[in-house]
Write a protein that holds these residues in place. Structure first.
Motif, PDB file in Angstrom:
ATOM      1  N   ILE A 152       0.865  -1.184   0.000  1.00 24.66           N
ATOM      2  CA  ILE A 152       0.000   0.000   0.000  1.00 24.66           C
ATOM      3  C   ILE A 152       0.897   1.227   0.000  1.00 24.66           C
ATOM      4  N   PRO A 153       0.727   2.112  -0.989  1.00 22.50           N
ATOM      5  CA  PRO A 153       1.645   3.255  -1.060  1.00 22.50           C
ATOM      6  C   PRO A 153       1.308   4.304  -0.011  1.00 22.50           C
ATOM      7  N   SER A 154       2.328   5.056   0.370  1.00 21.34           N
ATOM      8  CA  SER A 154       2.086   6.183   1.259  1.00 21.34           C
ATOM      9  C   SER A 154       1.687   7.371   0.409  1.00 21.34           C
ATOM     10  N   GLY A 155       1.319   8.451   1.043  1.00 21.45           N
ATOM     11  CA  GLY A 155       0.929   9.620   0.274  1.00 21.45           C
ATOM     12  C   GLY A 155       1.142  10.873   1.081  1.00 21.45           C
ATOM     13  N   ALA A 156       0.650  11.982   0.559  1.00 19.34           N
ATOM     14  CA  ALA A 156       0.761  13.243   1.280  1.00 19.34           C
ATOM     15  C   ALA A 156      -0.246  13.241   2.422  1.00 19.34           C
TER      16      ALA A 156
END
Lengths: 813, 346
Positions: free
Chosen positions: A482-486
């Protein structure tokens, strides 16, 4: 739950190392707490060799020089050996150069006392096969020369101890876990084939052995199947089955019982075998137990049942507690010939309640409680029949006895792939979503433009809604990907809770005053609370189910804990002298218990026990000041409340040396002063302790209001002093308050009395016994002009006159 | 006359040597310029002096007065200096320690809680509080916990007696009072009281009926977070926790999600972190928190439309975090309150 790697390999290829498999299981949501490997580790360059001849080592009495045959590929080698338990012709494990033995010992070609050795002949311990280090491991059965030792000593296994979350009862078996691994690794899963059984219609009749089943409580038991097998021969189960059962911690019993256990751990369906002889009337009834009905379960305990429980019964008696444990009266024995094999679906809630009420938990009840897949009963039955016929012989009989019907579990969930992406918050393609679902045996039966109808397999009772499928998609996609984000942070227009703000200010103040913050348990002993004071002993602060007397009551005050900290630090000679705590306490007001936020502190009045310079002792007024400041952080002006001396009721405080402010309407409680000398002594604390506490109902704490500026006078004040003779028991503050009222009235409309304060207290010579003098200073000021002596004197006269006329105070000249 | 004045000044110069305090000085001064002082007498004698000699004598007297005044000034200065010296005492030994108590200290659990609050405040989360005594509804029912869930057992959760009556803990109906097993109850009460967007953390004391050992405590502290808004995603949850753990544990800290199960979130995850800063832990993944997207049933129980709102929740143990960041190996240290432990975090 214990899962054996060898067992898993019956259903799926798993070339990965046990560590890799454990990581995969963890990332699938089955956290592996620990894993244990038994048997031989994987060894390279350890092969079977045969001792062809032995000569005495020329330079060492205890060593032999052997010719060893290692198969065609390697031929014959010379190996120096120190063991003496072998003879020419024995086959043994040989580690040839390049081998790394357990413990990291690397085998090289080397000289031993002047003689070349091309390897090492090994003991069991040296290759990790047991503890025997006394001599070489002599291999039975003359295995082929040159065979890798792992192919000969195959009895190795790894057992994973893993956590199966309550939503996944379908994974409480080896097949269930294998299915998950198959989904992750995208590998074929092979279910055991059970197609070699005769069709039910072709089976000989077992009517003479068993007649029928019936279910009286359908809600507790929606489905019950019984299968008759006649003419079995009870004996030990085969070694392979015993090994697998032992690996997961089960004790092999006999072939029939072992098969039922094996099938339970293979596919998750609990089964039970009855000795058909013991079923009176040859009929099984699933019914509620009778009140106080007794049954002796397989663990030798007599169980007394109640009417909400469910039993498997014959015409006369209970044979088993349904879904939990079988009864001794009908268990499979050494001379059992004919069996009735039960496969059923029992209600999870009923089973959990029965198991809990009886305090009896079993592998069966564990699974029924969480929910077994009713549509797998038939497979489980067939599998068990197949294995019983294989291991105990006998004949399976017809007809099939079935009561109830398979609950309809066909489930479909509508899923939009756009919705999946919206919820996930990142790009995941239709193909990836499809792939995840299909790997988990879900079928997309209809689709149009990203709107899918997904068929759920019967064993997935936990999947009902699109959100449930989102989790499955992420699980197979990989939750670690699961990607991280702002960070999105829009304003919420909220402040921290007033309790938080109060706590910060109170702790900052006390830390600044050299106090050490402590944290004590909320639960205290009843004895301690009762000894604190009469009023506390009457409060209803006990728990319903305490774990021990020591921790049986909600704390009424933080001080007992703080005193314990003082004592501990004194006995350990840490030199610390001031402690405080901030937390919740409980108090009873008018029959209702309330939770209050409290801050309390205690200190040695003399500070450090030894110091090169003496400081003035901290006394009642030091702690009063602290308590007043703490209350101030809560927005409470303690001076506005009635303060009284603490007398008789308490063994916590020293009589006459401590004060109490208790105002249930304002929701505050403050105590401060000298702690009871005897109590402190009884606690083995040396030295006088002054302490204080302030508690307030959390709902009375408000966010501080913005202050409005008040203009003040720029004209000079005029002060007037007055000494009053009053009863010794009169509280100074009461004197001040009455003078204040009189003065305010006397100056009303003209100017203001700005402040009034006590500047001297005197008792003794010149005053009657039982009297004291309280001297107050009154400060007058106008906001408009400089006051004239005359007008102040007139007012002062008036005040004195009123005092003389209306009070019991005597003005001292 | 002139001789007399010289004598007076000369005597003053000698006698001032015996003046050592203010009383001496006043007597000395009175003996010269007091009403009966020697100089005063000479001044008074001016009357008998011939008129033509007066200016000369006047000048002489003034000179004498000035000389005497100078003597006074020096004497007074010396006296004041002596007085100050006496008041101040001998010079201090600056190396001596303060006799006051050692500095106070904030408990490590408080410090960790405050640090967590500070980090979350940076991204708009404020602190919400609730009571330690809760009811079964707010602790379990509203959080979608099944009626027969083992967490509700008497073996696992502390209950208050059936007839207990709490003045400031509201019930939903006639459910039982208990000691909260997590601070999720604060989330429920916050959602009931307020409206989205909600962004809170709720630190606080929780209770489980565990036997005390190196990793279990009769009570423990937890911090939970809740974020409710429109269109909150799994990725947002990951982003917030990544931000938080990097702030807490240092740059280069990474987290990973593992699937898990909680009744109040769907999907649910456990969070592992890995940080090169915490050498003791090496490069292994270490379990640190639980989290997930708010279960639609939970939204339903507080009257929020699950079609309109989404959100996430997370929770972690404050003791566990303190143990990790400070390298503490036994949870019981937190509750023993030995000053040698406490002062290390001051």
């Amino acid at each position: 739950m214990k899962i054996s790697l060898n067992w898993l390999k019956h259903y799926i290829d798993l070339p990965e190392s046990p560590k890799e498999i454990a990581d995969s299981l963890t990332l699938l949501g089955f956290e592996v707490d620990d894993m244990e490997s038994t048997g031989l580790p994987q060894l390279e360059n350890v092969i079977v060799g045969e001792v062809l001849g032995r000569q005495q080592h020329p330079n060492a009495d205890k060593l032999g020089v052997c010719r060893v045959a290692l198969g065609d590929a390697i031929g014959e080698k010379t190996i120096v050996c120190g063991a003496s338990n072998y003879k020419v012709g024995d086959r043994v494990p040989v580690a040839i150069p390049g081998a790394v033995l357990p413990g990291g010992f690397t085998i090289k070609r080397s000289k031993l006392r002047g003689v070349e050795s091309d390897g090492m002949m090994c003991s069991g311990k040296e290759i990790g096969a047991g503890e025997d280090a006394a001599g070489l491991l002599i291999l039975d059965g003359r295995p082929e020369l040159g065979t890798p030792i792992n192919a000969v000593l195959t009895e190795s296994d790894t057992v994973f101890n893993l956590e199966v979350t309550p939503n996944r009862p379908d994974c409480l078996s080896h097949l269930g876990i294998a299915r998950e691994l198959a989904a992750r690794y995208q590998r074929e899963l092979s279910y055991p084939a059970v197609d070699n059984l005769s069709a039910p219609g072709d089976r000989p009749s077992g009517e003479e052995i068993f007649k029928s089943v019936s279910v009286e409580c359908e809600e507790d038991c929606p489905l019950y199947r019984a299968t008759v097998i006649k003419g079995v021969k009870i004996g030990p189960s085969p070694a392979w089955m015993q090994d697998l059962l032992s690996a997961i911690g089960l004790r092999p019993i006999n072939n029939v019982v072992d098969v039922t256990n094996y099938v339970l751990h293979e596919c998750g369906n609990p089964l039970h075998a009855f000795d058909a002889r013991d079923i009176k009337g040859s009929k099984i009834m699933v019914r509620n137990a009778r009140e106080d009905e007794k049954v002796v379960t397989l663990d030798d305990e007599e169980r007394t049942l109640s009417s909400r429980m469910v039993v498997i019964a014959d015409d006369e008696r209970a044979l088993a507690v349904a879904g939990v444990m079988g009864g001794q009266n009908s268990e499979v024995k050494e001379d059992t010939k004919d069996l009735v094999l039960e496969a059923a679906y029992f209600n999870p809630t009923t089973t959990r309640w029965v198991s809990k009420t009886l305090g009896l938990s079993s592998d069966s009840s564990y699974r029924f409680e969480r929910g077994v897949d009713p549509s797998s009963l038939r497979f489980a039955t067939d599998r068990a029949v197949q294995l019983i016929l294989e291991t105990a012989g006998g004949t399976v009989c017809g007809p099939e006895h079935v009561a109830g019907s398979e609950p309809m579990v066909k489930k479909e969930v509508e899923l939009s792939t756009d919705w999946v992406r919206v919820k996930a918050g990142f790009e995941i393609s239709d193909e990836e979503i499809r792939d995840s679902l299909e790997r988990l045996d879900m079928v997309i039966s209809e689709e149009s433009d990203g709107d899918w109808l997904v068929n759920i397999p019967s064993y997935r009772g936990d999947l009902d809604r699109p959100i449930d499928l989102l989790e499955e998609v992420l699980r197979i996609y990989g939750t670690d990907k699961i990607p991280s984000g702002a960070v999105v942070a829009t304003a919420t227009r909220e402040n921290d809770n007033p309790i938080t703000e109060f706590s910060r200010r109170a702790t900052n103040y006390l830390v600044g005053q050299h106090f050490n913050e402590v944290v004590n348990y909320t639960l205290r002993s009843k004895a301690e609370q009762q000894s604190w004071s009469d009023s506390v002993s009457r409060m209803a602060l006990g728990l319903k189910n305490p774990i021990s007397e020591d921790q049986s009551q909600l704390r009424h005050s933080l001080l007992p804990g703080i005193l314990e900290s003082l004592r501990l630090n004194q006995s350990r000679k840490t030199g610390a002298s001031r402690f405080f705590e901030l937390g919740r306490v409980f108090h009873e007001v008018k029959g209702k218990v309330v939770e209050m936020i409290s801050v309390a502190f205690a200190e040695y009045s003399l500070g450090r026990p030894r110091s090169w310079k003496l400081r003035e002792a901290d006394d009642f007024f030091t702690v009063k000041n602290r308590a007043t400041l703490l209350a101030g952080f809560a927005g409470i002006d303690i001076g506005r409340f009635k303060v009284s001396q603490i007398v008789d009721d308490s063994t916590a405080w020293q009589e006459g040396q401590a004060a109490l402010i208790d105002d249930p309407r304002a929701g505050i409680l403050a105590e401060f002063g000298l702690m009871n000398l005897e109590r402190i002594k009884a606690l083995d604390i040396e030295g006088d302790i002054v302490a204080g506490s302030f508690s307030i109902l959390p709902e009375r704490l408000k966010t501080a209001k913005r202050v409005q500026f008040q203009p003040f006078s720029l004209f000079p004040p005029t002060a007037k002093d007055l000494a009053l003779v009053v009863d010794q028991s009169e509280l100074a503050n009461d004197v001040v308050r009455s003078i204040e009222k009189i003065a305010q009235k006397a100056t009303e409309g003209a100017f203001a009395m700005e402040s009034i304060y006590v500047f001297d207290i005197y008792e003794g010579e010149g005053l009657p016994a039982g009297k004291k003098s309280v001297a107050v200073s009154m400060v007058f000021r106008s906001t408009e002009r400089t006051l004239k002596d005359k007008e102040v004197n007139t007012a002062f006269e008036k005040i004195q006159n009123v005092i003389r006329e209306k009070t019991a105070f005597e003005i001292r000249d | 006359m002139e001789e007399e004045l010289k004598q007076i000044v000369g005597a003053a110069k000698i006698n001032v040597g015996a003046v050592s305090n203010r009383a001496d000085f006043e007597a000395f001064k009175a003996g010269i310029t007091g009403p009966n002082g020697s100089l005063t007498k000479v001044v008074k004698g001016m009357g008998q002096v011939a008129k033509e000699d007066r200016p000369t004598f006047g000048k002489l007297i003034n000179e004498a007065k000035q000389q005497v005044q100078a003597i006074y000034d020096i004497a007074l200065e010396a006296i004041e200096a002596a007085e100050i010296a006496e008041r101040l005492g001998p010079p201090i030994d600056p190396s001596l320690p303060s006799p006051d108590s050692e500095p106070g200290s904030l408990h490590p659990l408080t410090q960790v809680r405050e640090e967590i609050s500070r980090i979350f405040k940076q991204i708009g989360f404020t602190v919400a509080e609730g009571t330690e005594v809760e009811t079964e509804y707010y602790c379990f029912d509203a959080l979608n916990t099944p009626k027969d869930h083992p967490a509700r057992d008497l073996q696992d959760t502390f209950y208050l007696p059936d007839d207990a009556d709490f003045g400031n803990v509201s019930k939903n109906s006639d459910e039982r009072y208990l000691l909260r097993t997590h601070t999720s109850s604060v989330q429920i009460r916050t959602m009931l009281k307020g409206e989205a967007p909600i962004r809170i953390i709720s630190p606080g004391r929780c209770f489980r009926r565990d036997t005390v050992d190196a990793t279990h405590s009769a009570n423990f502290n937890q911090v939970e977070g809740l974020y409710v808004d429109k269109n909150v995603t799994v990725r947002d949850l990951k982003a917030i926790l990544d931000y938080f753990f990097e702030q807490l544990l240092g740059k280069g800290t990474t987290t990973r999600f593992r699937p898990h199960f909680f009744p109040y979130t769907e999907p649910s995850f456990e969070v592992d972190f890995s940080s090169s800063h915490l050498a003791k832990l090496g490069s292994d993944w270490v379990e640190i928190a639980g989290c997930g997207m708010v279960e639609p049933e939970v939204f339903a129980s507080v009257g929020y439309d699950p079609e309109l709102y989404s959100g996430f929740a997370f929770g972690m143990g404050i003791e566990r975090i303190a143990m990790i960041i400070y390298g503490i190996d036994d949870i019981r240290y937190f509750y023993q309150n030995d000053h040698r432990f406490l002062k290390q975090f001051a």
